[in-house]
Design a protein around this motif. Structure first.
Motif, short mmCIF file in Angstrom:
data_model
loop_
_atom_site.label_atom_id
_atom_site.label_comp_id
_atom_site.label_asym_id
_atom_site.label_seq_id
_atom_site.Cartn_x
_atom_site.Cartn_y
_atom_site.Cartn_z
N LYS A 114 0.76 -1.19 -8.32
CA LYS A 114 0.25 -0.34 -9.40
C LYS A 114 1.37 0.18 -10.30
CE LYS A 114 -3.73 1.19 -6.66
NZ LYS A 114 -4.42 2.37 -6.06
N PRO A 151 0.82 -1.23 0.00
CA PRO A 151 0.00 0.00 0.00
C PRO A 151 0.85 1.27 0.00
CG PRO A 151 -0.88 -1.60 1.55
CD PRO A 151 0.44 -2.13 1.11
N THR A 172 4.99 5.07 6.26
CA THR A 172 4.89 6.25 5.39
C THR A 172 5.40 7.50 6.10
OG1 THR A 172 2.98 5.30 4.25
CG2 THR A 172 3.33 7.67 4.01
N ASN A 211 2.20 1.77 -3.52
CA ASN A 211 1.14 2.17 -4.47
C ASN A 211 0.77 3.64 -4.35
OD1 ASN A 211 0.90 -0.31 -5.72
ND2 ASN A 211 -0.75 -1.04 -4.38
N GLN A 212 0.93 4.22 -3.17
CA GLN A 212 0.53 5.62 -3.00
C GLN A 212 1.70 6.60 -3.04
OE1 GLN A 212 1.09 7.60 0.06
NE2 GLN A 212 2.50 6.03 0.77
N TRP A 213 2.95 6.08 -3.06
CA TRP A 213 4.11 6.96 -3.06
C TRP A 213 4.29 7.61 -4.43
CZ3 TRP A 213 6.96 8.98 0.71
CH2 TRP A 213 8.16 9.62 0.38
N GLU A 214 4.45 8.92 -4.47
CA GLU A 214 4.51 9.63 -5.75
C GLU A 214 5.87 10.23 -6.07
OE1 GLU A 214 1.40 12.52 -5.67
OE2 GLU A 214 -0.21 11.03 -5.77
#
Length: 446
Positions: free
Chosen positions: A301, A270, A404, A273-276
């Motif tokens: 992703k 997770p 995170t 997948n959300q790290w930009e």
């Protein structure tokens, strides 16, 4: 009485293992290895007995000055599994360097150690340790005839230890660590305490372990540190270069996730997948399982690939082939033997195992200097993990959100990142040197 039930329990264990082996590949390898060792010892038995008589006769003649003494020492080194072998490897190689004509026998309990290191070229024989029954023990020691026995970190086998003591064979345990909740230190732990007194010396990692041993009357404990630190320093000096990894990383920061279990990936996927922000990731599974890797790839992703497939983009000399490919953010390491060297390219490290089975080697990334993360709660028995947490070089996390938050801090703040990296690097450099202390103890046995 306890010894009788202990041996009876081992016979029952072997019986059950033969049944489990029908369905479990790893257990099957262990059972097959035990059978092979038993046959080999049986075949050598009579010849070894005759050889033993001849050696005793030669020693008698030498004692009376009728012939020169020119014999090699025999070292028996036992490791439970691959991790303990890597921990003891600096000592094995120091023995080989100092006693070049010695015979070194390396035994494993686990297939994960034996299968990977059965061709290790610094020893003369690699084998499975026969099950700890009185008959097996006598046959094994008669075959090996060790001058010194060395156990790495743990593995307390009652019959082996008592037979070694009976034969007055110097026996050492090194890189050991003890905790108050172990049976040795319980009021009802007399059976286990007796095994401690079979060691001529126990070289421990910390003062707390020495204090525990002293509390039960064991006085031959020495604080020597952990030989794993010597091993990671050695690996860092000999680290291989991988042009493929250099090309994969480019100019982006790199997070290496070492020895990842499913429990670790449940927290990390997770996050990934959300790290930009720009970040390349290498994931080294604890066990290489193509089906498991494919499941993780589907859950991610971002574009990912296995190293064995990614490597096809490069020539035999490591230069990129002149073909076009889509961008790649995540690389799964599906080969053995690369991880320790790959940490040299990392800016951050996550070490797996602490959510379930037990934390893996945090020293491999620490020697290069970088912030280290791992799960919880199964890190408490690892002294180096506790030390790194106290020094601020490592961070333990329980959830995706905690990781995170902690990762974002070191990613965005270079000063904090450098402080944590320096703490890890300095810890390894200051605490290396346990191998020299172990070798000093070995010399004292002769």
């Amino acid at each position: 009485m306890f010894a009788f039930f202990y041996t009876l329990g081992l016979h029952l264990l072997v019986f059950l293992a033969n049944i489990v082996a029908l369905f479990h590949p790893k257990t099957r390898k262990w059972v097959e290895g035990q059978r092979a060792k038993s046959k080999k010892q049986g075949a050598k038995g009579k010849g070894q007995e005759a050889k033993g008589k001849g050696q005793r006769a030669k020693k008698d003649l030498a004692f009376r000055g009728m012939m020169p003494v020119r014999e090699s020492k025999v070292f028996w080194v036992h490791a439970a599994s691959l991790g303990e072998f890597e921990q003891g490897r600096p000592v094995i190689e120091a023995i080989r360097a100092e006693y070049p004509h010695a015979r070194i026998v390396l035994s494993f309990f686990s297939p994960s150690g034996y299968e990977i290191r059965k061709d290790y070229d610094q020893v003369d024989e690699v084998c499975y340790l026969p099950v700890d029954t009185p008959r097996n023990v006598k046959r094994f020691l008669d075959s090996v005839q060790p001058d010194v026995a060395l156990f790495i970190k743990y593995e307390f086998w009652y019959n082996y230890l008592h037979e070694l003591k009976k034969r007055q064979i110097p026996t050492f345990l090194f890189s050991a660590i003890f905790r108050p909740n172990q049976l040795f230190f319980k009021p009802y732990g007399g059976f286990y305490r007796r095994m401690l007194f079979c060691f001529n010396e126990i070289l421990v990692q910390n003062e707390a372990s020495k204090h525990l041993l002293n509390s039960v009357g064991y006085a031959s404990a020495t604080v020597a540190g952990d030989t794993r630190l010597d091993r990671v320093v050695q690996i860092a000096k000999q680290a291989k270069s991988y042009p493929e990894i250099e090309a994969f990383k480019g100019t982006d920061p790199l997070l290496v996730i070492g020895s990842a279990w499913p429990d670790d990936m449940e927290v990390l996927i997770p996050f990934l997948n959300q790290w930009e922000a720009p970040l390349k990731v290498i994931i080294a599974p604890h066990e290489i399982n193509t089906e498991q890797i494919q499941q993780w790839q589907k859950a991610l992703k971002k574009p990912s690939e296995r190293f064995t497939v990614y490597g096809l983009r490069f020539g035999v000399d490591g230069t990129p082939l002149d073909i076009l490919h889509s961008p790649l953010d995540i690389l799964f390491l599906d080969t053995i033997g690369m991880l320790a060297s790959l940490f040299r390219y990392a800016d951050f490290a996550y070490v797996g195992g602490a959510f379930k089975d037990g934390l893996h080697n945090t020293m491999e990334p620490a020697v290069y200097g970088m912030p280290i993360f791992f799960g919880q709660p199964y890190y408490q028995k690892f002294q180096e993990a506790l030390d790194l947490l106290q020094l601020g070089g490592a961070t333990t996390i329980a959830t995706t959100q905690e990781f995170t938050t902690a990762f974002t801090e070191v990613y965005q703040n270079l000063e904090i990142r450098q402080q944590k990296a320096g703490s890890c690097y300095d810890y390894v450099q200051k605490n290396a040197g346990a191998t020299a202390k172990v070798m000093a103890s070995i010399r004292s046995a002769f």
